[in-house]
Design an enzyme around this catalytic site. Structure first.
Site, mmCIF file in Angstrom:
data_model
loop_
_atom_site.group_PDB
_atom_site.id
_atom_site.type_symbol
_atom_site.label_atom_id
_atom_site.label_comp_id
_atom_site.label_asym_id
_atom_site.label_seq_id
_atom_site.Cartn_x
_atom_site.Cartn_y
_atom_site.Cartn_z
ATOM 1 N N ALA A 24 -20.884 -35.854 10.238
ATOM 2 C CA ALA A 24 -19.559 -35.238 10.225
ATOM 3 C C ALA A 24 -18.756 -35.544 8.970
ATOM 4 O O ALA A 24 -17.942 -34.723 8.529
ATOM 5 C CB ALA A 24 -18.776 -35.683 11.461
ATOM 6 N N ARG A 36 -15.678 -37.711 16.608
ATOM 7 C CA ARG A 36 -15.502 -38.957 17.347
ATOM 8 C C ARG A 36 -14.479 -39.934 16.770
ATOM 9 O O ARG A 36 -14.100 -40.880 17.442
ATOM 10 C CB ARG A 36 -16.853 -39.677 17.483
ATOM 11 N N ILE A 107 -22.589 -28.852 13.244
ATOM 12 C CA ILE A 107 -22.782 -27.522 13.817
ATOM 13 C C ILE A 107 -22.003 -26.453 13.059
ATOM 14 O O ILE A 107 -21.986 -25.297 13.466
ATOM 15 C CB ILE A 107 -22.377 -27.493 15.310
ATOM 16 N N HIS A 123 -28.235 -30.148 16.139
ATOM 17 C CA HIS A 123 -27.377 -29.826 17.281
ATOM 18 C C HIS A 123 -26.987 -28.353 17.316
ATOM 19 O O HIS A 123 -26.053 -27.978 18.026
ATOM 20 C CB HIS A 123 -26.123 -30.712 17.259
ATOM 21 N N CYS A 151 -20.862 -10.226 26.561
ATOM 22 C CA CYS A 151 -21.986 -9.432 26.075
ATOM 23 C C CYS A 151 -21.765 -7.949 26.349
ATOM 24 O O CYS A 151 -21.412 -7.566 27.478
ATOM 25 C CB CYS A 151 -23.258 -9.922 26.761
ATOM 26 N N SER A 193 -22.672 -42.061 10.989
ATOM 27 C CA SER A 193 -22.641 -43.446 11.467
ATOM 28 C C SER A 193 -24.012 -43.896 11.964
ATOM 29 O O SER A 193 -24.234 -45.080 12.209
ATOM 30 C CB SER A 193 -21.620 -43.582 12.603
ATOM 31 N N ASN A 215 -21.485 -43.720 3.292
ATOM 32 C CA ASN A 215 -20.668 -43.521 4.482
ATOM 33 C C ASN A 215 -19.469 -44.459 4.401
ATOM 34 O O ASN A 215 -19.581 -45.560 3.861
ATOM 35 C CB ASN A 215 -21.487 -43.824 5.748
#
Length: 243
Positions: A24, A36, A107, A123, A151, A193, A215
């Site tokens: 992230a 998070r 994502i 993910h 849809c 992380s 990081n």
């Protein structure tokens, strides 16, 4: 810091099978909230009155399809985000044939938007959608530009192609990611992380020469790394590109 940058540049320049593993922290500079961290997406989602884990679960999709798709449109569709210098740098090294590609926990789809061709999205991605009932495929523009939630084939809920709580990671994606890690001479971890399993456990399969971790905070793999830089990724890459 200057010595660390020189070491980083030397390793990158002398490697020709780099694999990137991103989390992230790479996308924060693009305006994508960290899930998070304090003040991140999970904190924001908690204001909706249900737990983030439930709202992002297969159970919620099945219990309340309408609520699920409304939640996705409200909280997950990052409409105005663009790749930043870190995404661009990773894509450039792939174009230069120094990189095997990128494995990401994100994502947001920004690696592909930056031009990376070999991206394993552990993910899933918000760049693809499909009907939860008949599995008809939809693009991000279908969903955003047309504000499409149901849809047009069967009326089912259109969901993002992401891995929800209660769902398994895609095995072909895992196999490709493992292959990238096992064949890399250098593994560069950026903005992760390395605690979210099973994705983070992939790192233990690296047998190459140089493990680099960039990081802000410490990770469980810091003691195994050739080089650790606890700093902002954008600052590091900007400095690296001006060396």
């Amino acid at each position: 810091m200057k010595h660390d940058l020189e070491t980083l540049k030397h390793i990158i320049d002398s490697s020709n099978r780099i694999t990137f593993f991103t989390g992230a922290g790479v996308s924060v500079a693009s305006g994508v909230p960290d899930f998070r961290s304090m003040g991140g997406l999970f904190d924001e989602i908690s204001k909706d009155g249900l737990s983030p884990e439930y709202l992002l679960s297969r159970d919620y999709l099945e219990d309340d399809p309408e609520g699920f798709i409304n939640f996705c449109h409200k909280r997950l569709l990052f409409v105005d985000t663009m790749p930043n210098i870190v995404h661009d740098w990773i894509a450039k090294l792939e174009r230069n044939q120094q990189s095997l590609g990128v494995i990401t926990q994100n994502i947001d789809g920004l690696h592909s938007d930056a031009g990376s061709q070999h991206v394993d999205e552990l993910h899933g991605t918000l760049n693809r959608f499909y009907c939860n009932v008949c599995h008809k495929s939809y693009t991000k523009s279908d969903v955003i530009d047309r504000t499409l939630k149901h849809c047009d084939n069967c009326g089912g809920a259109i969901r993002p192609d992401i891995v929800l709580y209660g769902e398994m990671l895609d095995q072909p994606t895992i196999i490709r990611a493992l292959n990238k890690i096992e064949h890399a001479d250098t593994l560069v971890v950026l903005g992760s992380s390395l605690v979210v399993q099973p994705a983070a456990g992939l790192i233990s399969h690296f047998k190459g020469d140089n493990l680099i971790i960039i990081n802000k905070d410490r990770t469980p793999y810091d003691s195994d790394a050739t080089l650790v830089i606890h700093d902002d990724m954008v600052s590091v890459v900007k400095s690296l590109m001006t060396e």
